[in-house]
Design a protein around this motif. Structure first.
Motif, PDB file in Angstrom:
ATOM      1  N   TRP A   1     -61.317  28.742  14.733  1.00  0.00           N
ATOM      2  CA  TRP A   1     -61.993  27.736  14.929  1.00  0.00           C
ATOM      3  C   TRP A   1     -62.965  27.345  13.885  1.00  0.00           C
ATOM      4  O   TRP A   1     -63.292  25.939  13.475  1.00  0.00           O
TER       5      TRP A   1
ATOM      6  N   ASP B   1     -57.567  15.489  10.213  1.00  0.00           N
ATOM      7  CA  ASP B   1     -58.566  16.361   9.757  1.00  0.00           C
ATOM      8  C   ASP B   1     -58.087  16.643   8.186  1.00  0.00           C
ATOM      9  O   ASP B   1     -59.208  17.343   7.411  1.00  0.00           O
TER      10      ASP B   1
ATOM     11  N   TYR C   1     -61.260  11.223  10.560  1.00  0.00           N
ATOM     12  CA  TYR C   1     -62.105  11.981  11.564  1.00  0.00           C
ATOM     13  C   TYR C   1     -61.859  11.745  12.919  1.00  0.00           C
ATOM     14  O   TYR C   1     -61.459  12.647  13.868  1.00  0.00           O
ATOM     15  N   ILE C   2     -62.207  10.366  13.266  1.00  0.00           N
ATOM     16  CA  ILE C   2     -61.890   9.614  14.470  1.00  0.00           C
ATOM     17  C   ILE C   2     -60.386   9.640  14.789  1.00  0.00           C
ATOM     18  O   ILE C   2     -60.113  10.099  15.927  1.00  0.00           O
ATOM     19  N   ARG C   3     -59.459   9.591  13.996  1.00  0.00           N
ATOM     20  CA  ARG C   3     -58.080   9.614  14.222  1.00  0.00           C
ATOM     21  C   ARG C   3     -57.395  11.025  14.324  1.00  0.00           C
ATOM     22  O   ARG C   3     -56.119  11.066  14.269  1.00  0.00           O
ATOM     23  N   ASN C   4     -58.444  12.016  14.277  1.00  0.00           N
ATOM     24  CA  ASN C   4     -57.986  13.538  14.042  1.00  0.00           C
ATOM     25  C   ASN C   4     -56.970  13.908  12.876  1.00  0.00           C
ATOM     26  O   ASN C   4     -56.019  14.691  12.976  1.00  0.00           O
TER      27      ASN C   4
ATOM     28  N   VAL D   1     -63.253  17.035  22.661  1.00  0.00           N
ATOM     29  CA  VAL D   1     -62.368  17.179  21.445  1.00  0.00           C
ATOM     30  C   VAL D   1     -62.261  18.360  20.751  1.00  0.00           C
ATOM     31  O   VAL D   1     -61.031  18.983  20.316  1.00  0.00           O
TER      32      VAL D   1
ATOM     33  N   ARG E   1     -61.296  25.648  11.010  1.00  0.00           N
ATOM     34  CA  ARG E   1     -60.840  24.453  11.362  1.00  0.00           C
ATOM     35  C   ARG E   1     -61.834  23.589  11.241  1.00  0.00           C
ATOM     36  O   ARG E   1     -61.660  22.416  10.845  1.00  0.00           O
ATOM     37  N   PHE E   2     -62.946  23.543  11.706  1.00  0.00           N
ATOM     38  CA  PHE E   2     -64.070  22.686  12.238  1.00  0.00           C
ATOM     39  C   PHE E   2     -65.206  22.635  11.126  1.00  0.00           C
ATOM     40  O   PHE E   2     -65.833  21.905  10.996  1.00  0.00           O
TER      41      PHE E   2
END
Lengths: 299, 219
Positions: free
Chosen positions: B199, B106, B101-104, B182, B202-203
């Motif tokens: 969106w 996803d 998650y931190i490194r995108n 972000v 995606r999230f």
């Protein structure tokens, strides 16, 4: 209350250098309070009220001669009366101690204060509040190990004994010293007062049978600029709660020293950290930039 | 279980209702004032911040009152959001994938519900810190009324209040960074309430599927 023309050593809530430091050749001053020759006349209380022009407020009956339970925002000099029966069965003693700001070398009030210049420590040792810079947060009340700073309910500013900084800066002794009829109050340089106090304590030990007589100059706060000669220096609590080993409260120290630096580094690190994260990874992209059109349903 | 109320006529998805947006900003704006004045009292380097919050004395006067507003906002959020902030079975897998998650990365992160576990941490962190800040803040509000015999309360408060505040600042930095830089579109969703379908997919895919009832294309 008066900046007068004394050299400032330290000011509260201040980020850079202290103006005027190292400029003048002030001597460290001190009051010496010889509790063994105090007669409890309260001339010092009156002189303090008079010189500082403090307003009058009601006194309360304390089952003793004591004027009120503790110093207040407009009563900075209070003689504490305590009956004391020595454990060895000696005669009951009426202990009288003039309570006021001790003007610590390590002032907990100044260390706790967040407001730039609200508390000043002069090179001569006087710790003084500048009410026009005071924001009324009361951190000084928490920082003080002697229960001295008091908030005025009207102005929400904190007041306490100034050690008559306005008189001292003009070469005069504090008002309380001038009023004392028995000479139990002395004023001079810290070295002189310490020496005088030790001489008196020695006299008490050798000639008056007070085997534990001594000078109260607590090292926990780096020494004070008010010294006491006590009949029994091993039991300062008997003199109306004089703390045996006063020090800047450790939570105040923890807050103002390590926590402040850990917190500052963490906050700066956090902001820089997310910035670097953005440089490295950037935003979470959405694959298709264009909006998905309505799927079937027309508005 | 298609939930039409979340699908707006313009094809966008309603993420936050007006009530949710309002309560977020009651807490958010009051927190901003508390943060600025609190930092001013925290460090002499930042004392000058009081110039924009009403001056030093008024900052001290207002900080506790704004703190009460912030706390009420937190309680309001608790009432509305706490049930959605409970830990769910899939949260563990998300935390295991936090590195991705931190490194995108996803695609290697489990689908997220309306609030992902990071947001839940933010919520509960602010909630519990808010309670601690209120309790210690009341003591710092009226130190002159705390008698000498109860001095330990003040001594605890002066160290616990900034520690709790620092914890919220850590959460706050990450929250603002995530919400503005972000996840583009998150900030406008808490202002205007809606997000695009993309969106939402995606999230918060699990939430999207729940409220719009659409099966995911493919992962």
């Amino acid at each position: 209350m008066s900046q007068a023309n004394l050299e400032v050593r330290r000011i509260s809530g201040h980020a850079s250098t202290v103006p005027g430091v190292g400029l003048k050749r002030d001597l460290e001053v001190a009051k010496l309070v010889d509790t063994t020759t105090c007669i409890g006349c309260k001339a010092c209380e009156v002189a303090c009220m008079e010189w500082n022009g403090l307003t009058y407020s009601d006194t309360t009956f304390q089952n003793s001669y004591q004027t009120m339970p503790e110093t207040t925002f407009n009563f900075w000099n209070l003689i504490k009366f305590n009956e004391y029966e020595p454990e060895d069965g000696g005669n009951m003693m009426l202990l009288m101690r003039k309570d006021q700001c001790m003007h610590c070398e390590e002032p907990g009030c100044l260390i706790a204060c967040p407001s730039d210049g609200a508390i000043v420590q002069y090179a001569n040792g006087i710790v003084d509040f500048q009410q026009d810079e005071c924001i009324g947060c009361g951190y000084c009340i928490t920082g003080c190990p002697f229960n001295i700073p008091k908030m005025s309910p009207k102005s929400q500013k904190v007041f306490k004994c100034t050690l008559c900084v306005d008189r001292v800066s003009e070469g005069l002794e504090p008002a309380c010293i001038k009023a004392c009829p028995t000479g139990c109050l002395h004023f001079g340089t810290k070295d002189e007062m310490k020496e005088l106090g030790e001489t008196r304590a020695k006299q008490l030990r050798e000639q008056s049978g007070f085997a534990h007589a001594g000078v109260y100059d607590p090292s926990g706060v780096g020494g004070t600029h008010v010294l006491y000669v006590l009949h029994d220096a091993t039991n300062p609590e008997a003199y109306g709660g004089l703390p045996r080993n006063p020090h800047v409260p450790w939570t105040v120290w923890l807050w103002k020293k390590p926590l402040k630096w850990i917190g500052n580094l963490a906050m700066i690190g956090g902001v820089l950290g997310v910035f670097v994260h953005y440089l490295r990874f950037g935003p979470k992209t959405i694959e298709e930039d264009h909006e998905v059109p309505n799927q079937g349903e027309k508005p | 279980m298609r939930d039409e109320s979340h699908l707006l006529p313009n094809g966008r998805v309603l993420r936050y209702t007006f009530r949710e947006r309002l309560m977020h900003w009651v807490a958010g704006l009051s927190y901003l004032y508390l943060l600025i004045t609190g930092l001013a009292f925290w460090s002499p380097w930042l004392f000058g911040l009081t110039a924009i919050t009403g001056g030093p004395t008024m900052s001290r006067v207002l900080h506790p009152w704004v703190g009460v507003i912030f706390f009420l906002g937190t309680v309001w959020m608790y009432g509305v959001w706490s049930s959605q902030m409970r830990e769910s079975p899939r949260d563990k897998a998300w935390w295991h994938a936090i590195r991705h998650y931190i490194r995108n990365e996803d695609d290697q992160v489990p689908d997220e519900e309306r609030f992902n576990p990071g947001q839940k941490l933010l919520f509960w962190g602010f909630f519990w810190c808010g309670i601690v800040l209120l309790l210690t803040g009341v003591i710092l509000w009226i130190p002159e009324w705390i008698p000498w015999s109860l001095r330990f309360l003040r001594l605890i408060a002066v160290i616990v209040h900034p520690i709790a505040a620092l914890l919220t600042i850590a959460l706050f930095i990450i929250h603002v960074y995530m919400g503005t830089a972000v996840e583009r579109g998150a900030f406008s969703s808490i202002v205007r309430g809606d997000v695009s379908r993309k969106w939402a997919q995606r999230f918060h895919r699990a939430w999207y599927e729940q409220v719009v009832g659409e099966s995911p294309k493919q992962k």
